[in-house]
Design an enzyme around this catalytic site. Structure first.
Site, PDB file in Angstrom:
ATOM      1  N   TYR A  66      -6.120  10.698   4.184  1.00 34.10           N
ATOM      2  CA  TYR A  66      -4.778  11.011   3.695  1.00 34.10           C
ATOM      3  C   TYR A  66      -4.846  11.799   2.380  1.00 34.10           C
ATOM      4  CZ  TYR A  66      -3.443   7.932   7.473  1.00 34.10           C
ATOM      5  OH  TYR A  66      -3.290   7.371   8.729  1.00 34.10           O
ATOM      6  N   ARG A  90      -7.958   2.105  -2.492  1.00 36.29           N
ATOM      7  CA  ARG A  90      -8.768   2.077  -1.273  1.00 36.29           C
ATOM      8  C   ARG A  90      -9.372   3.458  -1.030  1.00 36.29           C
ATOM      9  NH1 ARG A  90      -7.971   0.608   5.071  1.00 36.29           N
ATOM     10  NH2 ARG A  90      -9.473  -1.097   5.080  1.00 36.29           N
ATOM     11  N   GLN A 142       0.847  -1.189   0.000  1.00 28.59           N
ATOM     12  CA  GLN A 142       0.000   0.000   0.000  1.00 28.59           C
ATOM     13  C   GLN A 142       0.886   1.244   0.000  1.00 28.59           C
ATOM     14  OE1 GLN A 142      -2.288   1.674   3.453  1.00 28.59           O
ATOM     15  NE2 GLN A 142      -4.055   0.884   2.320  1.00 28.59           N
ATOM     16  N   GLY A 179      -8.900  -7.777   9.337  1.00 31.39           N
ATOM     17  CA  GLY A 179      -7.896  -6.963   9.989  1.00 31.39           C
ATOM     18  C   GLY A 179      -7.543  -7.458  11.373  1.00 31.39           C
TER      19      GLY A 179
END
Length: 367
Positions: free
Chosen positions: A172, A224, A100, A315
């Site tokens: 982000y 994502r 990622q 996760g």
């Protein structure tokens, strides 16, 4: 056959041996300069082998994109040798390794950046109480960061990864350009919804071009995204539907929604008949695989999610139970470890960063 055990092949040829992947999570294990540590390799390797793929925690594409200490880096060629060891460790027994890549934008601070001011689409601080006022990026700086996403992808290819995931979620930089809260520009990079999508479009184009021009085989590119923001103004679910509609027609290999609960419904009153994942799948209409995530801890959860999504990301449960997949398919779900204690940390290769994540997100599962 359970759907979770079925393979899936992406448009660029890569095949996952099953439909369970490890979601990207922050572990804060890297050295100060972003170089992979032995602890990091051990952590990921323990969780590899059975599941289809592991998506690493975020790796920054340039120095001022660093979000926290201990973060992975893919901003310098010197990081490639250790990234190669990480990719190889993840690829145990056919698990695919996805790196990622991201830029933190305003979701960092000057102490992490060694005195430099964070940058973003506009000079608007995050709603977080610790947020600093970022410096608005110039047109030239925007073009440079797009180029650095492309260079980071080249490094991932050289390191032997099976793909990259563009981190356009969790507030982000990529999301900052799309959000009306953080992007109040009036040039080609902001203003209307269509202009706020420009940065995403150009990052996707630059990264997929690097992959296709390299002629590397079976290397995929995913994206994502977060479907909603809770600021005013902010990304609303209708914006997310526009986003996935655009991205589904690009040459990306998959989309990955970021959620804390796969059964969550949108905040907008007009979208209450279905879950977020169901609405997204309806909009995508089979054009591109969708990864769903959020509180998938049991076989029932995974199979329920996979009635709508194409892939299920796990996760927190893989932090406490690295052998989740094998225990499920061998009808040993009663042996899955849902709670852990501080005494389990060494056995599970959980560092301070990952432990902090556990405390923040699953305090009810820590003894």
């Amino acid at each position: 056959m359970m759907k979770m055990t079925e393979p899936i092949t992406f448009r660029r040829g890569l095949t996952l041996k099953n439909r369970i992947v490890m979601a990207p999570m922050t572990v804060k294990m890297s050295f100060y300069d972003g170089i992979v540590t032995d602890d990091e390799i051990a952590y990921y390797q323990m969780r590899a082998g059975a599941i289809g793929a592991i998506i690493t925690g975020a790796a920054n594409v340039q120095p001022n994109g660093k979000g926290w200490e201990g973060e992975l880096g893919v901003d310098d060629d010197k990081q490639i040798p250790r990234l190669a060891k990480l990719a190889s460790a993840i690829q145990t027994n056919g698990t695919k390794a996805i790196l990622q890549i991201f830029h933190a934008g305003r979701m960092t601070d000057s102490s992490v950046l060694r005195g430099k001011t964070p940058v973003s689409a506009s000079a608007v601080p995050t709603h977080k109480e610790w947020g600093e006022v970022p410096r608005e990026m110039s047109h030239e700086e925007i073009l440079a960061v797009i180029d650095n996403y492309a260079k980071a992808t080249r490094r991932a290819i050289q390191a032997g990864f099976d793909g990259v995931e563009l981190h356009g979620a969790n507030l982000y930089l990529i999301q900052q350009f799309f959000s009306p809260h953080s992007n109040i520009r009036e040039d080609m990079w902001g203003g209307s919804l269509e202009k706020r999508y420009t940065f995403i479009d150009q990052v996707v184009s630059a990264v997929t071009k690097v992959v296709d021009d390299s002629e590397v085989e079976n290397f995929i590119v995913g994206f994502r995204f977060s479907p909603e923001e809770f600021t005013e103004p902010g990304i609303r679910f209708t914006d997310a539907l526009y986003l996935v509609d655009q991205l589904a027609d690009t040459s990306l290999d998959y989309l990955h929604v970021s959620l804390r609960d796969y059964q969550k419904k949108p905040e907008l009153p007009a979208y209450q008949e279905k879950t977020i994942v169901e609405y997204l799948a309806e909009k995508i209409a089979g054009r591109i695989p969708l990864i769903g995530v959020g509180e998938v801890t049991t076989q029932e959860d995974a199979e329920k999610l996979l009635t709508t999504a194409d892939i299920a990301a796990l996760g927190k449960i893989l932090l406490s139970e690295p052998n989740w997949y094998n225990k499920v398919i061998h009808q040993q779900e009663d042996l899955i470890r849902h709670k852990i204690s501080s005494y389990d940390r060494e056995e599970l290769h959980i560092s301070n960063g990952a432990w902090g994540f556990l405390i923040d997100r699953m305090a009810d599962r820590i003894d």
